[in-house]
Scaffold this motif. Structure first.
Motif, PDB file in Angstrom:
ATOM      1  N   GLU A  76      43.940  38.919  38.739  1.00  0.00           N
ATOM      2  CA  GLU A  76      44.643  38.472  37.593  1.00  0.00           C
ATOM      3  C   GLU A  76      46.189  38.319  38.095  1.00  0.00           C
ATOM      4  OE1 GLU A  76      42.670  39.382  33.554  1.00  0.00           O
ATOM      5  OE2 GLU A  76      43.791  40.950  34.446  1.00  0.00           O
ATOM      6  N   HIS A  80      48.280  34.784  38.215  1.00  0.00           N
ATOM      7  CA  HIS A  80      49.439  34.705  37.435  1.00  0.00           C
ATOM      8  C   HIS A  80      50.896  35.234  37.683  1.00  0.00           C
ATOM      9  CE1 HIS A  80      46.166  33.410  34.880  1.00  0.00           C
ATOM     10  NE2 HIS A  80      45.510  34.536  34.968  1.00  0.00           N
ATOM     11  N   GLY A  84      52.335  31.548  40.011  1.00  0.00           N
ATOM     12  CA  GLY A  84      50.981  31.477  40.039  1.00  0.00           C
ATOM     13  C   GLY A  84      50.448  31.463  41.487  1.00  0.00           C
ATOM     14  N   GLU A 155      41.704  28.641  41.378  1.00  0.00           N
ATOM     15  CA  GLU A 155      42.126  29.537  40.268  1.00  0.00           C
ATOM     16  C   GLU A 155      40.921  29.463  39.139  1.00  0.00           C
ATOM     17  OE1 GLU A 155      46.083  27.721  41.289  1.00  0.00           O
ATOM     18  OE2 GLU A 155      44.016  27.036  41.375  1.00  0.00           O
TER      19      GLU A 155
END
Length: 343
Positions: A76, A80, A84, A155
Motif C-alpha cells: 500500500e 499510495h 503514487g 497498480e
C-alpha cells in the motif's frame, strides 16, 4: 512603419509568454520530481496491525496477523506514497525518476519473497497440506509485471493482491460456517526456509554494490581455472566482476535501499509473530542485529548524488558503505539460518 513595430512587439510578447510558460512548467516538474522521488518513511508494524484490526471492528491480533499486515502495508505504501507508484509512469516527472523506481523494485522483490514464504511455508502445516485459498490468489498478483501502465495496470493488479491478503487476515480473526479458518505456523523450519531466500537476496545485493569499485569482488564462477592451465598465463583480473558502469551506480544503490526498507519491516513483523520460537532458540539478538544493520542502511543521504569514490579515495563511496551494512545483515541471516536448523 508603425505596423511593423507593432508586429515585432507582438511577436516578442508571444515569445516571452511562451518562455515564461516553459520556465514555469520546468519549475513545477522539478518540484514535483523532488517530492515524488522522496523515499517513503518507515512505519510501526504493530501499530499498523492494530489500526487494521480496528477497521474490522476487533482488537484481536492473532498469530500471523502482524506479519501479513506488514506485507499488505508495504504494498500500500508503494502504491499510495507521494506520486503514487512511479515505475510504470510514461510522462514527466515520473518518467525521469529512476532512483525511486529502483527503490520500488527492490522493495517489490522482498515483498514477493515474503508473500511466497507466507503461501508456501508459514500458512501450511506440512508439505501435503492444502494451501490457503486467499494466499493462492494473492501471490500471483504481486508477480505481475512491475512496469505496466496499460490495462491491466500494475497498480490494479497489486491492489488485488493486497485485498486477498486482507481477506486472509480476516479469516485469521473470524471463521466458522462456510468460512475456513486462516492458519499461520510460526515454526523454526518455516523461518529457516524463508531465511534461505533472504540470504541469497542480500548476498546478491552486497556483491553488486561492491562492484562499484573495479576489482572489488571475486566472482566464484569466474575464479575456477582448469588444472592444466599455466599459472603464469592467468589473467589476474579474470576472477573479478566488471566495475558497475557510472550511470548504473545509483540504480543498484537505490535498489538496495528499497530492499532494506521492505526487509526491515518484514523482520520486525517476524520478530513479533515468531517471538516465542526466537526466544526458545536464543535467536532474538541475531534478528535485532539484522534489523539494526538495515536501519543503518536506511540512514538519510546528505549528498545530492550517489558518490563513487574508491575505497580509500578522497571522496566517499556510498555503494561500499551500503554493501557493508547489507553484508552484516547477511552474516546475521546466516547465523539465524543455522540456529533455526538446529534441533
Amino acid at each position: 512603419m508603425a505596423a511593423n513595430e507593432f508586429e515585432d512587439s507582438k511577436s516578442k510578447g508571444v515569445l516571452w509568454g511562451f518562455g515564461v510558460l516553459v520556465l514555469a512548467t520546468l519549475v513545477i516538474v522539478f518540484i514535483l520530481g523532488a517530492w515524488w522521488g522522496s523515499e517513503p518513511d518507515q512505519f510501526n508494524v504493530q501499530e499498523e496491525a492494530m489500526e487494521r484490526a480496528k477497521i474490522t471492528n476487533t482488537t484481536d491480533i492473532p498469530l500471523g496477523y502482524t506479519y501479513t499486515n506488514a506485507l499488505a502495508h508495504i504494498a500500500e505504501v508503494l502504491l499510495h506514497k507521494s506520486g503514487g507508484y512511479i515505475t510504470n509512469d510514461v510522462a514527466p516527472p515520473g518518467l525521469f525518476l529512476d532512483n525511486i523506481s529502483n527503490f520500488e523494485y527492490g522493495s517489490l522483490v522482498m515483498l514477493r519473497d515474503a508473500v511466497s514464504a507466507l503461501r508456501n511455508h508459514f500458512a501450511r502445516d506440512q508439505s501435503q497440506s492444502d494451501e490457503d485459498p486467499d494466499l493462492k490468489i494473492a501471490e500471483p498478483y504481486f508477480y505481475y509485471e512491475n512496469d505496466s501502465w496499460a490495462l491491466p495496470s500494475t497498480e490494479a493488479e497489486y491492489q488485488k493482491g493486497v485485498d486477498a491478503l486482507h481477506n486472509y487476515m480476516t479469516r485469521l480473526q473470524k471463521w466458522g460456517g462456510n468460512v475456513k479458518r486462516g492458519q499461520f505456523y510460526a515454526r523454526a523450519d518455516n523461518l529457516w526456509q524463508y531465511t534461505e531466500v533472504v540470504i541469497k537476496r542480500l548476498g546478491n545485493l552486497s556483491t553488486r554494490l561492491s562492484a562499484s569499485t573495479a576489482g572489488a569482488v571475486i566472482s566464484p564462477e569466474f575464479a575456477v581455472v582448469a588444472p592444466e592451465t599455466d599459472i603464469s598465463s592467468r589473467n589476474p583480473k579474470a576472477g573479478t566482476l566488471p566495475e558497475t558502469p557510472w550511470l548504473e551506480i545509483d540504480d543498484v544503490f537505490y535498489e538496495a535501499r528499497g530492499s532494506s526498507w521492505a526487509l526491515l519491516h518484514i523482520l520486525k513483523a517476524v520478530k513479533y509473530d515468531f517471538h516465542d520460537i526466537l526466544l526458545d532458540k536464543r535467536a532474538m539478538n541475531t534478528v535485532d542485529i539484522m534489523i539494526k544493520s538495515l536501519e543503518n542502511a536506511m540512514a538519510p543521504i546528505l549528498s545530492p548524488m550517489i558518490l563513487n569514490g574508491s575505497g580509500y579515495g578522497l571522496f566517499a563511496n556510498y555503494s561500499l558503505t551500503m554493501a557493508t551494512y547489507i553484508a552484516r545483515a547477511n552474516a546475521s541471516a546466516l547465523d539465524l539460518r543455522d540456529i533455526m536448523n538446529r534441533g
